[in-house]
Design a protein around this motif. Structure first.
Motif, short mmCIF file in Angstrom:
data_model
loop_
_atom_site.label_atom_id
_atom_site.label_comp_id
_atom_site.label_asym_id
_atom_site.label_seq_id
_atom_site.Cartn_x
_atom_site.Cartn_y
_atom_site.Cartn_z
N SER A 1 8.74 4.50 13.71
CA SER A 1 9.36 4.88 12.43
C SER A 1 9.18 3.77 11.39
N MET A 2 9.37 2.53 11.83
CA MET A 2 9.16 1.42 10.90
C MET A 2 7.70 1.34 10.47
N LEU A 3 6.79 1.61 11.41
CA LEU A 3 5.37 1.63 11.07
C LEU A 3 5.07 2.71 10.04
N ALA A 4 5.68 3.90 10.22
CA ALA A 4 5.49 4.98 9.25
C ALA A 4 6.03 4.60 7.88
N LEU A 5 7.17 3.92 7.86
CA LEU A 5 7.74 3.48 6.59
C LEU A 5 6.82 2.49 5.90
N MET A 6 6.26 1.55 6.66
CA MET A 6 5.34 0.56 6.08
C MET A 6 4.09 1.24 5.54
N VAL A 7 3.54 2.17 6.31
CA VAL A 7 2.36 2.90 5.85
C VAL A 7 2.68 3.67 4.59
N GLY A 8 3.84 4.33 4.57
CA GLY A 8 4.23 5.11 3.41
C GLY A 8 4.39 4.27 2.16
N LEU A 9 5.06 3.13 2.30
CA LEU A 9 5.26 2.26 1.14
C LEU A 9 3.95 1.64 0.68
N THR A 10 3.10 1.25 1.65
CA THR A 10 1.80 0.68 1.29
C THR A 10 0.94 1.70 0.56
N MET A 11 0.93 2.93 1.07
CA MET A 11 0.12 3.99 0.47
C MET A 11 0.64 4.34 -0.92
N THR A 12 1.96 4.43 -1.06
CA THR A 12 2.54 4.75 -2.36
C THR A 12 2.27 3.66 -3.38
N ALA A 13 2.45 2.40 -2.97
CA ALA A 13 2.17 1.29 -3.88
C ALA A 13 0.71 1.29 -4.31
N ALA A 14 -0.20 1.57 -3.36
CA ALA A 14 -1.62 1.62 -3.70
C ALA A 14 -1.91 2.76 -4.67
N GLY A 15 -1.22 3.88 -4.51
CA GLY A 15 -1.40 5.00 -5.43
C GLY A 15 -0.92 4.67 -6.83
N ILE A 16 0.23 4.03 -6.92
CA ILE A 16 0.77 3.63 -8.23
C ILE A 16 -0.15 2.62 -8.90
N ALA A 17 -0.72 1.71 -8.09
CA ALA A 17 -1.63 0.69 -8.62
C ALA A 17 -3.05 1.21 -8.84
N LYS A 18 -3.26 2.51 -8.55
CA LYS A 18 -4.57 3.16 -8.74
C LYS A 18 -5.66 2.46 -7.92
N LEU A 19 -5.36 2.29 -6.63
CA LEU A 19 -6.30 1.62 -5.73
C LEU A 19 -7.03 2.62 -4.84
N GLY A 20 -7.29 3.80 -5.37
CA GLY A 20 -7.98 4.81 -4.59
C GLY A 20 -9.36 4.39 -4.12
N PHE A 21 -9.94 3.39 -4.79
CA PHE A 21 -11.27 2.93 -4.39
C PHE A 21 -11.26 2.31 -2.99
N ILE A 22 -10.08 2.01 -2.44
CA ILE A 22 -10.00 1.45 -1.09
C ILE A 22 -10.66 2.39 -0.08
N ALA A 23 -10.64 3.69 -0.40
CA ALA A 23 -11.27 4.66 0.49
C ALA A 23 -12.75 4.38 0.67
N ASP A 24 -13.34 3.68 -0.29
CA ASP A 24 -14.78 3.39 -0.21
C ASP A 24 -15.09 2.19 0.67
N LEU A 25 -14.07 1.57 1.26
CA LEU A 25 -14.31 0.42 2.11
C LEU A 25 -15.00 0.81 3.42
N LEU A 26 -14.96 2.10 3.75
CA LEU A 26 -15.66 2.58 4.94
C LEU A 26 -16.85 3.42 4.50
N SER A 27 -18.05 2.89 4.68
CA SER A 27 -19.25 3.64 4.35
C SER A 27 -19.44 4.76 5.36
N LYS A 28 -20.30 5.72 5.04
CA LYS A 28 -20.53 6.85 5.94
C LYS A 28 -21.03 6.40 7.30
N PRO A 29 -22.02 5.49 7.41
CA PRO A 29 -22.45 5.06 8.74
C PRO A 29 -21.34 4.40 9.55
N THR A 30 -20.51 3.57 8.90
CA THR A 30 -19.42 2.94 9.65
C THR A 30 -18.36 3.96 10.03
#
Length: 576
Positions: free
Chosen positions: A111-140
């Motif tokens: 549950s604590m892990l889910a809370l951390m993931v949720g807050l991290t994801m929400t903060a990244a969304g507010i900060a417009k960090l959607g480009f993080i999704a590009d950190l994994l290329s298709k081959p990787t």
């Protein structure tokens, strides 16, 4: 921005309610009913994959769906427990809670892990960090998912055969499984019901895709329990689920546990974000919708936070469940809300419905899901198209398989970053000539018979000039300058040069002085205005000579010909 638009922007669920059409209701209700038949067994199976009690998978499913319906941007994206996150959650929690430890401790940590993931994801969304999704290329991604699929499959084999092993990681679990088989630990009835369940799922998904494969297989497994009294034959059953509404529980962890949880949360966030953007883009393209990456991050973040307060664990989007919802006619997130309501109804009124479900059947559900994660055709395609990216994929695969799930995601991200850096460090470079009958100036590798001007070399460097490749640029230009006879002008076809940082600027100033001493001029053509303004700001235009900047290659060539009287010449083709 008025209050209504602000509410729509931050809480898309409000817009969905105000714009809902009556004609969608029947389709959403039917789709929700069909979706529930998949949500229940998969939720329970993925909870066990994460090392948690099956009931937590249902709690997570319910509140993940509710959170995303309120804050998510997609109309039909389905959120919940995911096979790709299960091993990552286990990799974080098991070392902290201990193998075979108190389930309540593991649930609290999840549950604590889910809370951390949720807050991290929400903060990244507010900060417009959607480009993080590009950190994994298709081959990787392909390599990581292949490694994850193999890890899940091997980890579930003991459950499929009716026993358990103490190992953690692919190698130790595989060795433990082989030792268990050799010691005769396999339970024949468990093997039979497990393989039967897996066969039904695979066959129906392959040849009868309209039949609910998981529901049919699970129902058959429960029926087998009744008919053959599997519980008395050594087969472990799920048993009765705790009745009643999911309990509101505050996530908790000690200070010493927060650091490993946070590291795991970051890894899960990257994988979940990549999967979410990929899945959302795929389904949005089919319906003509746009993907709002930052709002999707907020939606997934809200789903994780909601699940965290009801004994849930981290969630992500599910391509397979979204596909089921779409094929069943889903129009809005009401489909997910119907699924959540039906699961709550089951927990309140019929908690014993799945008590006779064999544990090997849940293992079969997870193994079937792992098979869908693997992309062997994609790996073969990389081999045919680009061997280097195939190698990157294999290294990512080995990182997950040999080092573990969490180190594997680090390897995958690191490989993607290194691949980008490699392309910046040694970009494509070309010398240009004027081919007969083709307008413009083109790569001499493609047009070896192209005409050239004596004493002039047109050099193209296909990357921004930054600290990482400044030395490569300098050495390539020096190589050209050392030719005999030495060129009078080296014209940099600078259209691909989208940036020049201070390291590269210092290099250009030094290189220009060095070439001047040799009697060679360094000239730029087609340099973009923003880059030219940077050179002005660096005080570099004057040392390089303003007369050595031209708007086009044609202008540079014309100036050179006017100054030297040179004429175009065909290359000398030497025999042999």
């Amino acid at each position: 921005m008025d209050g209504k638009r602000m509410a729509y922007r931050w809480v898309p669920g409000i817009r969905a309610v105000t714009e809902y059409r009556r004609g969608w209701l029947a389709k959403d209700l039917v789709a929700g009913l069909v979706l529930t038949t998949l949500l229940v067994p998969q939720g329970m199976a993925y909870a066990e994959l994460a090392g948690l009690p099956p009931i937590t998978g249902l709690y997570t499913t319910v509140f993940g769906l509710l959170g995303y319906a309120l804050f998510g941007a997609s109309r039909i994206l389905v959120v919940g427990p995911d096979s790709s996150l299960g091993p990552m959650i286990a990799a974080v929690i098991v070392p902290i809670a201990g193998s075979g430890g108190d389930p309540a401790v593991a649930v609290g940590l999840a549950s604590m892990l889910a809370l951390m993931v949720g807050l991290t994801m929400t903060a990244a969304g507010i900060a417009k960090l959607g480009f993080i999704a590009d950190l994994l290329s298709k081959p990787t991604q392909i390599g990581y998912m292949n490694g994850l699929a193999l890890t899940i499959l091997v980890g579930q084999l003991p459950k499929l055969f009716g026993f358990s092993v103490d190992g953690h990681g692919l190698v130790s679990e595989a060795a433990g499984f082989v030792r268990g088989l050799a010691a005769g630990d396999a339970v024949p009835a468990a093997v039979a019901v497990g393989l039967m369940t897996l066969s039904v799922i695979v066959v129906l998904q392959r040849w009868l895709p309209k039949v609910p494969a998981v529901l049919t297989a699970v129902a058959a497994a429960i029926a087998a329990t009744w008919l053959f009294d599997l519980g008395e034959r050594g087969v472990k059953l799920v048993g009765p689920l705790p009745p009643g509404f999911p309990p509101l529980t505050l996530p908790h962890a000690s200070w010493s546990q927060l650091v490993p949880l946070l590291i795991g949360a970051v890894g899960i966030t990257v994988v979940s974000l990549t999967d979410t953007i990929s899945t959302a883009s795929s389904f949005a393209s089919r319906s003509g919708q746009e993907v709002h990456a930052d709002q999707e991050m907020k939606g997934i973040g809200a789903a994780n936070v909601a699940a965290a307060f009801f004994q849930g664990f981290p969630v992500s989007t599910s391509g397979s469940r979204t596909a089921v919802a779409e094929q069943s006619g889903a129009r809005t997130q009401l489909t997910g809300l119907v699924g959540a309501a039906l699961i709550l109804t089951m927990l309140l009124l019929t908690p014993g419905l799945l008590r006779d479900l064999p544990q090997p059947a849940l293992g079969a559900v997870v193994i079937a899901a792992s098979l869908s994660l693997a992309d062997i055709p994609g790996t073969a395609r990389l081999w045919r198209r680009r061997r280097l990216e195939f190698l990157v994929s294999i290294v990512a695969f080995l990182g997950v398989a040999l080092l573990g799930v969490l180190p594997g995601i680090g390897v995958a991200v690191g490989l993607s970053v290194l691949n980008v850096f490699r392309r910046l460090w040694w970009p494509y470079q070309a010398e240009l000539g004027r081919p007969h009958g083709v307008p413009g100036y083109h790569d001499l590798r493609s047009y070896p018979d192209a005409e050239r001007l004596p004493g002039l070399v047109m050099f193209r460097f296909d990357a921004p000039l930054i600290f990482a490749n400044a030395r490569v640029f300098r050495e390539q230009v020096r190589r050209v300058a050392r030719r005999e006879p030495a060129p009078r002008w080296i014209v940099v076809a600078a259209e691909p040069v989208t940036d020049v940082d201070t390291t590269a600027a210092d290099m250009l100033e030094t290189l220009d002085r060095e070439l001047d001493a040799r009697g060679t001029a360094l000239v730029f053509a087609e340099l973009k205005d923003p880059v030219r303004r940077k050179l002005d700001r660096y005080g570099l235009t004057a040392p390089l000579d303003p007369a050595h900047f031209f708007p086009t290659l044609d202008d540079a060539v014309a100036a050179y010909r006017a100054r030297t009287g040179a004429t175009w010449e065909a290359p000398v083709i030497r025999p042999g």
